[in-house]
Design a protein around this motif. Structure first.
Motif, PDB file in Angstrom:
ATOM      1  N   PHE A 169       0.824  -1.200   0.000  1.00 62.89           N
ATOM      2  CA  PHE A 169       0.000   0.000   0.000  1.00 62.89           C
ATOM      3  C   PHE A 169       0.865   1.261   0.000  1.00 62.89           C
ATOM      4  O   PHE A 169       0.655   2.179  -0.783  1.00 62.89           O
ATOM      5  CB  PHE A 169      -0.935   0.015   1.215  1.00 62.89           C
ATOM      6  N   ILE A 170       1.852   1.301   0.890  1.00 63.43           N
ATOM      7  CA  ILE A 170       2.680   2.503   1.030  1.00 63.43           C
ATOM      8  C   ILE A 170       3.547   2.742  -0.202  1.00 63.43           C
ATOM      9  O   ILE A 170       3.665   3.870  -0.682  1.00 63.43           O
ATOM     10  CB  ILE A 170       3.557   2.411   2.305  1.00 63.43           C
ATOM     11  N   SER A 171       4.132   1.690  -0.738  1.00 62.41           N
ATOM     12  CA  SER A 171       5.050   1.843  -1.875  1.00 62.41           C
ATOM     13  C   SER A 171       4.325   1.958  -3.214  1.00 62.41           C
ATOM     14  O   SER A 171       4.882   2.475  -4.176  1.00 62.41           O
ATOM     15  CB  SER A 171       6.019   0.660  -1.935  1.00 62.41           C
ATOM     16  N   GLY A 172       3.094   1.429  -3.292  1.00 65.91           N
ATOM     17  CA  GLY A 172       2.369   1.431  -4.558  1.00 65.91           C
ATOM     18  C   GLY A 172       2.879   0.361  -5.522  1.00 65.91           C
ATOM     19  O   GLY A 172       2.452   0.310  -6.669  1.00 65.91           O
ATOM     20  N   ARG A 173       3.800  -0.497  -5.045  1.00 69.34           N
ATOM     21  CA  ARG A 173       4.347  -1.576  -5.872  1.00 69.34           C
ATOM     22  C   ARG A 173       3.593  -2.865  -5.596  1.00 69.34           C
ATOM     23  O   ARG A 173       3.157  -3.108  -4.486  1.00 69.34           O
ATOM     24  CB  ARG A 173       5.827  -1.796  -5.550  1.00 69.34           C
ATOM     25  N   SER A 174       3.482  -3.701  -6.615  1.00 67.73           N
ATOM     26  CA  SER A 174       2.848  -4.996  -6.448  1.00 67.73           C
ATOM     27  C   SER A 174       3.864  -5.962  -5.834  1.00 67.73           C
ATOM     28  O   SER A 174       4.966  -6.125  -6.345  1.00 67.73           O
ATOM     29  CB  SER A 174       2.373  -5.510  -7.810  1.00 67.73           C
ATOM     30  N   LEU A 175       3.486  -6.576  -4.704  1.00 71.79           N
ATOM     31  CA  LEU A 175       4.370  -7.502  -4.010  1.00 71.79           C
ATOM     32  C   LEU A 175       3.747  -8.893  -3.989  1.00 71.79           C
ATOM     33  O   LEU A 175       2.574  -9.057  -4.295  1.00 71.79           O
ATOM     34  CB  LEU A 175       4.627  -7.005  -2.579  1.00 71.79           C
ATOM     35  N   SER A 176       4.536  -9.883  -3.600  1.00 66.53           N
ATOM     36  CA  SER A 176       4.050 -11.262  -3.524  1.00 66.53           C
ATOM     37  C   SER A 176       4.558 -11.898  -2.234  1.00 66.53           C
ATOM     38  O   SER A 176       5.301 -11.291  -1.468  1.00 66.53           O
ATOM     39  CB  SER A 176       4.533 -12.066  -4.734  1.00 66.53           C
ATOM     40  N   ARG A 177       4.211 -13.157  -2.031  1.00 67.48           N
ATOM     41  CA  ARG A 177       4.664 -13.891  -0.847  1.00 67.48           C
ATOM     42  C   ARG A 177       6.187 -14.008  -0.823  1.00 67.48           C
ATOM     43  O   ARG A 177       6.784 -14.183   0.226  1.00 67.48           O
ATOM     44  CB  ARG A 177       4.008 -15.263  -0.798  1.00 67.48           C
ATOM     45  N   LYS A 178       6.827 -13.872  -1.965  1.00 67.51           N
ATOM     46  CA  LYS A 178       8.293 -13.888  -2.027  1.00 67.51           C
ATOM     47  C   LYS A 178       8.893 -12.693  -1.284  1.00 67.51           C
ATOM     48  O   LYS A 178      10.067 -12.702  -0.938  1.00 67.51           O
ATOM     49  CB  LYS A 178       8.767 -13.897  -3.477  1.00 67.51           C
ATOM     50  N   ASP A 179       8.080 -11.668  -1.065  1.00 65.86           N
ATOM     51  CA  ASP A 179       8.541 -10.455  -0.382  1.00 65.86           C
ATOM     52  C   ASP A 179       8.355 -10.526   1.130  1.00 65.86           C
ATOM     53  O   ASP A 179       8.656  -9.560   1.835  1.00 65.86           O
ATOM     54  CB  ASP A 179       7.803  -9.233  -0.933  1.00 65.86           C
ATOM     55  N   PHE A 180       7.861 -11.647   1.652  1.00 71.40           N
ATOM     56  CA  PHE A 180       7.662 -11.797   3.093  1.00 71.40           C
ATOM     57  C   PHE A 180       9.001 -11.692   3.826  1.00 71.40           C
ATOM     58  O   PHE A 180       9.999 -12.279   3.381  1.00 71.40           O
ATOM     59  CB  PHE A 180       7.045 -13.156   3.418  1.00 71.40           C
ATOM     60  N   PRO A 181       9.023 -11.006   4.956  1.00 66.77           N
ATOM     61  CA  PRO A 181      10.247 -11.001   5.766  1.00 66.77           C
ATOM     62  C   PRO A 181      10.394 -12.334   6.506  1.00 66.77           C
ATOM     63  O   PRO A 181       9.409 -13.010   6.792  1.00 66.77           O
ATOM     64  CB  PRO A 181      10.006  -9.854   6.763  1.00 66.77           C
ATOM     65  N   ASP A 182      11.637 -12.705   6.809  1.00 66.38           N
ATOM     66  CA  ASP A 182      11.892 -13.900   7.616  1.00 66.38           C
ATOM     67  C   ASP A 182      11.445 -13.644   9.051  1.00 66.38           C
ATOM     68  O   ASP A 182      11.164 -12.502   9.437  1.00 66.38           O
ATOM     69  CB  ASP A 182      13.384 -14.237   7.604  1.00 66.38           C
ATOM     70  N   GLU A 183      11.454 -14.693   9.864  1.00 66.02           N
ATOM     71  CA  GLU A 183      11.109 -14.539  11.275  1.00 66.02           C
ATOM     72  C   GLU A 183      12.083 -13.571  11.930  1.00 66.02           C
ATOM     73  O   GLU A 183      13.294 -13.685  11.748  1.00 66.02           O
ATOM     74  CB  GLU A 183      11.130 -15.903  11.972  1.00 66.02           C
ATOM     75  N   THR A 184      11.567 -12.626  12.652  1.00 65.02           N
ATOM     76  CA  THR A 184      12.248 -11.460  13.244  1.00 65.02           C
ATOM     77  C   THR A 184      12.985 -10.641  12.184  1.00 65.02           C
ATOM     78  O   THR A 184      13.827  -9.822  12.513  1.00 65.02           O
ATOM     79  CB  THR A 184      13.184 -11.819  14.426  1.00 65.02           C
ATOM     80  N   GLY A 185      12.619 -10.848  10.925  1.00 63.40           N
ATOM     81  CA  GLY A 185      13.125  -9.993   9.867  1.00 63.40           C
ATOM     82  C   GLY A 185      12.417  -8.651   9.944  1.00 63.40           C
ATOM     83  O   GLY A 185      11.401  -8.494  10.615  1.00 63.40           O
ATOM     84  N   TRP A 186      12.945  -7.681   9.255  1.00 60.92           N
ATOM     85  CA  TRP A 186      12.383  -6.343   9.361  1.00 60.92           C
ATOM     86  C   TRP A 186      12.435  -5.642   8.012  1.00 60.92           C
ATOM     87  O   TRP A 186      13.159  -6.032   7.111  1.00 60.92           O
ATOM     88  CB  TRP A 186      13.111  -5.535  10.422  1.00 60.92           C
ATOM     89  N   PHE A 187      11.620  -4.599   7.934  1.00 55.52           N
ATOM     90  CA  PHE A 187      11.578  -3.783   6.732  1.00 55.52           C
ATOM     91  C   PHE A 187      11.320  -2.338   7.132  1.00 55.52           C
ATOM     92  O   PHE A 187      10.430  -2.065   7.929  1.00 55.52           O
ATOM     93  CB  PHE A 187      10.481  -4.260   5.763  1.00 55.52           C
ATOM     94  N   GLN A 188      12.127  -1.436   6.611  1.00 56.85           N
ATOM     95  CA  GLN A 188      11.979  -0.007   6.856  1.00 56.85           C
ATOM     96  C   GLN A 188      11.340   0.659   5.659  1.00 56.85           C
ATOM     97  O   GLN A 188      11.716   0.351   4.524  1.00 56.85           O
ATOM     98  CB  GLN A 188      13.367   0.631   7.049  1.00 56.85           C
ATOM     99  N   ILE A 189      10.431   1.573   5.922  1.00 54.09           N
ATOM    100  CA  ILE A 189       9.838   2.331   4.827  1.00 54.09           C
ATOM    101  C   ILE A 189       9.562   3.747   5.318  1.00 54.09           C
ATOM    102  O   ILE A 189       9.130   3.953   6.446  1.00 54.09           O
ATOM    103  CB  ILE A 189       8.565   1.649   4.270  1.00 54.09           C
ATOM    104  N   ASN A 190       9.861   4.717   4.479  1.00 52.73           N
ATOM    105  CA  ASN A 190       9.600   6.108   4.830  1.00 52.73           C
ATOM    106  C   ASN A 190       8.229   6.520   4.343  1.00 52.73           C
ATOM    107  O   ASN A 190       7.808   6.160   3.250  1.00 52.73           O
ATOM    108  CB  ASN A 190      10.654   7.037   4.212  1.00 52.73           C
ATOM    109  N   VAL A 191       7.549   7.283   5.194  1.00 51.99           N
ATOM    110  CA  VAL A 191       6.248   7.820   4.864  1.00 51.99           C
ATOM    111  C   VAL A 191       6.372   9.328   4.937  1.00 51.99           C
ATOM    112  O   VAL A 191       6.826   9.872   5.953  1.00 51.99           O
ATOM    113  CB  VAL A 191       5.174   7.318   5.871  1.00 51.99           C
ATOM    114  N   ASP A 192       6.001  10.008   3.880  1.00 48.45           N
ATOM    115  CA  ASP A 192       6.117  11.475   3.859  1.00 48.45           C
ATOM    116  C   ASP A 192       5.280  12.101   4.941  1.00 48.45           C
ATOM    117  O   ASP A 192       4.142  11.706   5.180  1.00 48.45           O
ATOM    118  CB  ASP A 192       5.675  12.028   2.491  1.00 48.45           C
ATOM    119  N   LEU A 193       5.850  13.099   5.585  1.00 49.64           N
ATOM    120  CA  LEU A 193       5.115  13.829   6.634  1.00 49.64           C
ATOM    121  C   LEU A 193       4.315  14.931   6.064  1.00 49.64           C
ATOM    122  O   LEU A 193       3.863  15.403   5.357  1.00 49.64           O
ATOM    123  CB  LEU A 193       6.084  14.414   7.662  1.00 49.64           C
TER     124      LEU A 193
END
Length: 193
Positions: A169-193
């Protein structure tokens, strides 16, 4: 504002799939308790930090292990509860993904804040099978509320499908289950203020 999504550690419900998916409210495995402790080295929390946590035992345990001895805000919210990804209109919530009853959370986790800015329906049903159009509205409102907290970064301990749905939703890119993070994996994303 930077959102840092962290996937919970391995839950007992993933040890013997598919049967283990029917375990209600599974805890972390011993191995993943150690993994949750390793988050302390990746993300050093301070009292100024805020963590939003999905209302399921494995996410609550992950956040509490990681934030042990740090008096930051820890807010339990169904807005980051499990989400089927990719979304299936006829999808069903498995027992392992049922949101913990609000009264149970208050009783078992009395030191955690409860996100009361959400509909009572979300506390009983979560976002797992919510239609995509409704989910998108919820995400917009949630991000607007996060921005109003005036923080440079906010942590969210959640689930692989939820994290990927938010990222899409935030990136506007189409993602799939291949994009799932691993257990205790993480992902950072910036949201415009």
């Amino acid at each position: 504002m930077e959102l840092i999504f962290i996937r919970h550690g391995q839950g007992e419900h993933t040890l013997a799939i598919p049967n283990s998916l029917h375990v209600k409210n599974p805890s972390l495995t011993a191995k993943r308790i150690r993994q949750a402790k390793l988050l302390r080295g990746k993300f050093t929390l301070t009292e100024e930090d805020i963590i939003f946590i999905s209302p399921l035992r494995r996410t609550l345990e992950t956040a509490l292990i990681w934030s042990l001895d740090v008096d930051c805000r820890k807010i339990v919210s169904p807005l980051v509860s499990p989400r089927i990804f990719p979304f299936h209109p006829n999808g069903k919530t498995l027992p392992c993904d049922i949101v913990i009853n609000l009264q149970t959370i208050k009783k078992e986790y009395p030191n955690l804040e409860i996100d009361m800015n959400v509909s009572p329906d979300l506390w009983s049903g979560g976002i797992n099978t919510m239609p995509e159009i409704d989910f998108n509205i919820i995400v917009q409102e949630f991000i607007a509320n996060l921005k109003s907290l005036n923080k440079d970064k906010i942590y969210i301990v959640s689930h692989d499908g939820t994290i990927t749905a938010y990222r899409q939703f935030i990136s506007g890119r189409s993602l799939s289950r291949k994009d799932f993070p691993d257990e205790t994996g993480w992902f950072q994303i910036n949201v415009d203020l």
